[in-house]
Design an enzyme around this catalytic site. Structure first.
Site, mmCIF file in Angstrom:
data_model
loop_
_atom_site.group_PDB
_atom_site.id
_atom_site.type_symbol
_atom_site.label_atom_id
_atom_site.label_comp_id
_atom_site.label_asym_id
_atom_site.label_seq_id
_atom_site.Cartn_x
_atom_site.Cartn_y
_atom_site.Cartn_z
ATOM 1 N N GLU A 90 0.864 -1.084 0.123
ATOM 2 C CA GLU A 90 -0.137 0.033 0.057
ATOM 3 C C GLU A 90 0.871 1.394 0.061
ATOM 4 O O GLU A 90 1.618 1.590 0.661
ATOM 5 C CB GLU A 90 -0.885 -0.007 1.357
ATOM 6 C CG GLU A 90 -1.826 1.057 1.529
ATOM 7 C CD GLU A 90 -2.843 1.586 0.325
ATOM 8 O OE1 GLU A 90 -2.704 2.467 -0.449
ATOM 9 O OE2 GLU A 90 -3.673 0.750 -0.001
ATOM 10 N N SER A 133 -6.039 1.937 -4.926
ATOM 11 C CA SER A 133 -5.938 0.498 -4.770
ATOM 12 C C SER A 133 -6.646 -0.277 -5.551
ATOM 13 O O SER A 133 -6.178 -1.297 -5.885
ATOM 14 C CB SER A 133 -6.031 0.267 -3.153
ATOM 15 O OG SER A 133 -5.264 1.456 -2.473
ATOM 16 N N HIS A 167 -1.728 2.921 4.715
ATOM 17 C CA HIS A 167 -2.872 3.452 4.137
ATOM 18 C C HIS A 167 -3.352 4.484 5.149
ATOM 19 O O HIS A 167 -3.369 4.266 6.422
ATOM 20 C CB HIS A 167 -3.957 2.470 3.888
ATOM 21 C CG HIS A 167 -5.395 3.129 3.274
ATOM 22 N ND1 HIS A 167 -6.174 4.153 3.644
ATOM 23 C CD2 HIS A 167 -5.721 2.976 1.866
ATOM 24 C CE1 HIS A 167 -6.980 4.413 2.819
ATOM 25 N NE2 HIS A 167 -6.826 4.009 1.726
ATOM 26 N N ASP A 198 0.812 -0.594 -5.049
ATOM 27 C CA ASP A 198 -0.448 -0.232 -5.619
ATOM 28 C C ASP A 198 -0.488 1.223 -6.465
ATOM 29 O O ASP A 198 -0.877 1.204 -7.467
ATOM 30 C CB ASP A 198 -1.547 -0.266 -4.695
ATOM 31 C CG ASP A 198 -1.428 0.665 -3.686
ATOM 32 O OD1 ASP A 198 -0.503 1.178 -3.316
ATOM 33 O OD2 ASP A 198 -2.498 0.654 -2.994
ATOM 34 N N HIS A 199 0.014 1.917 -5.791
ATOM 35 C CA HIS A 199 0.262 3.540 -6.206
ATOM 36 C C HIS A 199 1.056 4.327 -5.547
ATOM 37 O O HIS A 199 1.580 3.855 -4.418
ATOM 38 C CB HIS A 199 -1.255 4.066 -6.326
ATOM 39 C CG HIS A 199 -2.071 3.911 -5.213
ATOM 40 N ND1 HIS A 199 -1.654 4.908 -4.038
ATOM 41 C CD2 HIS A 199 -2.984 3.331 -4.630
ATOM 42 C CE1 HIS A 199 -2.412 4.579 -2.845
ATOM 43 N NE2 HIS A 199 -3.394 3.933 -3.311
#
Length: 617
Positions: A265, A300, A416, A470-471
């Site tokens: 994450e 995500s 996150h 994810d990013h």
């Protein structure tokens, strides 16, 4: 005694006040996110005015009618009080949604959509996350309250207790005229109704969020459906000659290794190799590392279909939550299951979070493990899910029960927002320079502990570990991570114990959707697939992603921004990481080549996704 005010003047004064408030909110949005907008000009704010008029026109058509319909009731104080309060409440609620994006824009890189505002797929988390949002970003609710209070005070100063109307005929003519003007403002004066993509016409690449307002974005995405349009840039044969997603792999012998895919994450490039991730940094030195790697989305929810099924996120809505969510896909779970693999998906958040469990089922995973399936020490972070260290240990132990070969995916949660880490580790990791860094360091530690456990397991030596993010995250001081290239820069690496051929630094452009075809090559499978990526063994050197109605194409050293009809800019992103010099006119051959490629790519994607043709028949 107050001189009576005609109802048209009353409405126009109130409407003008709204326009001013919206402009002030936009200015506040700019200063809050100033580092993301390197170039601003008057055109951005003129475009912003057009989009403000668009949303205000639609919202206030009802109030025009209520203000201008003639009748004695207009002079009734109770009726005028009703108009005052309803005008304030409805417009106040709608304008308040702008403040959501003051901070959330940093995460998603665009204005929020209806599905984001309604927390689609996050019903269990939203309560705790909302409280954390208010607590961590307390200045935003305060700014919202100040704006509403200012709106209220100024609205009160517009006298409305004594009003008069025109004659009936005059009032109806005025009413029709003003309703017509608001309808035109709401629709736009072009051949087609004003849309989100039109924001790209009013400023530099990446400034659309400043041009737009959140209520307009929500209104344009109210439908749960987003139908892709069939686009015919080329004949079908010519499009296939430029880009064809059908790929064939043929090998005499199967390299039957286990596959462990770990999606970290928010581990964007801006967060690694800077002291927060010592374990991941050390693993990079022993891996096949893609130095110029990119995510295919900013959420995500985009990363799962990209990494698992080689489907990029080329819509304003993730495919997982779109009306194409049930499309047949032939991703890693199905392909590997056909070759004797047991498959599983692990995510430490609430079951159902972001619809990952549904997509896992569509993608063909045998088993889904969420917070409900977790077995281990009490380890809920209070907001999001199970802390990464404990869930990764659970992950490692469950893998030990799988029959080899297996394919399993883990999606971490602790880095996150709100970036919570276990109490016992508070002040034990470097705080870094932004709010996410401590949680990044914690997840890096959790990853190290996972590998300590995994390397003792009998399956470890026969496994390829694929690690990606994810990013990117919402934070980071470096300007190169705040444009349409840097916003997608992530680490991707293949770690294979005892395989020295898989220790290298690859400088070709690589992306999440390249993981699937790369595994086909590494595992030496015999298969035919549809993939919008390419293998790490391929000579192709492209990356495609999409943000805020702009298609981004990196090809070699160059970056092309394309809005679906025209090129917005061409840059050498390696020598000009801040994208200062537009080379469109100086390098027409490269521009034409890249434009042809992205058009063929979009044409293929839109056709195959809309027609449910993502598998080879």
């Amino acid at each position: 005694m107050n001189k009576p005010k005609n109802t048209l003047t009353l409405f126009l004064q109130r409407f003008l006040l709204l326009i001013i408030i919206y402009q002030l909110i936009r200015i506040g949005f700019y200063f809050y996110n100033q580092s993301f907008f390197q170039e601003i000009n008057l055109k951005i704010f003129l475009g912003g005015l057009i989009f403000d008029l668009a949303i205000l026109g639609y919202i206030n058509i009802i109030f025009v009618i209520l203000h201008l319909v003639p009748g004695k009731f207009q002079e009734n104080k109770k009726y005028q009080n009703f108009l005052f309060y309803s005008f304030f409440i409805i417009n106040g609620i709608i304008l308040s949604t702008n403040f959501i994006d003051y901070e959330y824009f940093r995460f998603i890189g665009r204005r929020s959509s209806f599905s984001i505002i309604t927390a689609e797929g996050m019903s269990n988390e939203i309560g705790g996350l909302l409280i954390s949002y208010i607590k961590d970003y307390w200045q935003i609710p305060i700014m919202m309250i100040i704006s509403l209070f200012t709106f209220w005070l100024c609205l009160k100063k517009i006298k409305y207790q004594t009003v008069k109307t025109f004659s009936k005929i005059g009032n109806y003519v005025t009413l029709l005229f003003v309703v017509g003007l608001l309808f035109i403002a709401g629709r736009g004066i072009g051949r087609k109704p004003i849309s989100l993509v039109d924001a790209t016409n009013y400023g530099p690449i990446g400034s659309s969020a400043l041009v737009l307002n959140t209520p307009f974005s929500i209104m344009k995405t109210l439908s749960k459906k987003e139908n892709l349009k069939e686009i015919k840039y080329f004949s079908e044969a010519e499009a296939k000659s430029i880009f064809n997603p059908i790929q064939t792999f043929s090998y005499p012998e199967f390299n039957k290794k286990n596959v462990v895919l770990i999606i970290l994450e928010s581990f964007g490039n801006e967060n690694i190799q800077r002291g927060q991730t010592p374990f991941l940094d050390s693993l990079i030195q022993k891996s096949y590392y893609f130095k110029n790697a990119f995510a295919n989305g900013k959420l995500s929810i985009d990363a799962v279909p990209s990494t698992i099924s080689s489907i990029p996120g080329l819509m304003n809505k993730s495919i997982i939550s779109s009306n194409y969510a049930l499309n047949e896909v032939n991703g890693l779970p199905k392909i590997l299951k056909e070759n004797g693999y047991e498959t599983s998906f692990f995510h430490g958040a609430f079951n159902g979070s972001q619809n990952f469990d549904k997509y896992a089922n569509v993608a063909g995973f045998d088993t889904y493990y969420g917070k409900d399936e977790y077995i281990g020490p009490k380890s809920f972070d209070g907001k999001w899910g199970v802390f990464d260290e404990d869930f990764m240990q659970f992950f490692a132990k469950e893998i030990n029960n799988f029959k080899q070969p297996f394919f399993t995916t883990l999606f971490t949660v602790s880095s996150h927002a709100p970036f919570t880490i276990p109490e016992k580790y508070k002040n034990k990791f470097p705080k870094g320079t932004t709010e996410i860094h401590e949680s990044i360091a914690y997840t890096d530690f959790a990853l190290k502990e996972f590998f300590k456990t995994a390397e003792k397991m009998p399956w470890y030596e026969n496994t390829i570990f694929v690690i990606t993010s994810d990013h990117t995250s919402s934070t980071g001081e470096e300007l190169q991570y705040k444009n349409n290239v840097g916003k997608f820069r992530i680490p991707i690496l293949f770690y294979v114990p005892n395989d020295e051929s898989m220790i290298a630094v690859d400088e070709k452009n690589f992306q999440q959707i390249d993981i699937l075809p790369s595994l086909m090559d590494y595992l030496q499978l015999n298969t035919k697939i549809i993939s919008y990526g390419k293998s790490y063994k391929s000579k192709d050197d492209y990356v495609v992603n999409y943000l805020d109605n702009v298609y981004n194409l990196e090809m070699g050293d160059f970056y092309l921004a394309f809005d679906g009809t025209k090129t917005l800019g061409l840059y050498n992103w390696k020598t000009d990481p801040l994208l200062k010099e537009n080379l469109s006119d100086k390098n027409p051959e490269n521009k034409q080549k890249m434009e042809r490629f992205i058009k063929a790519y979009i044409q293929s994607f839109n056709h195959r996704v809309s027609k449910n043709q993502l598998t080879v028949k």
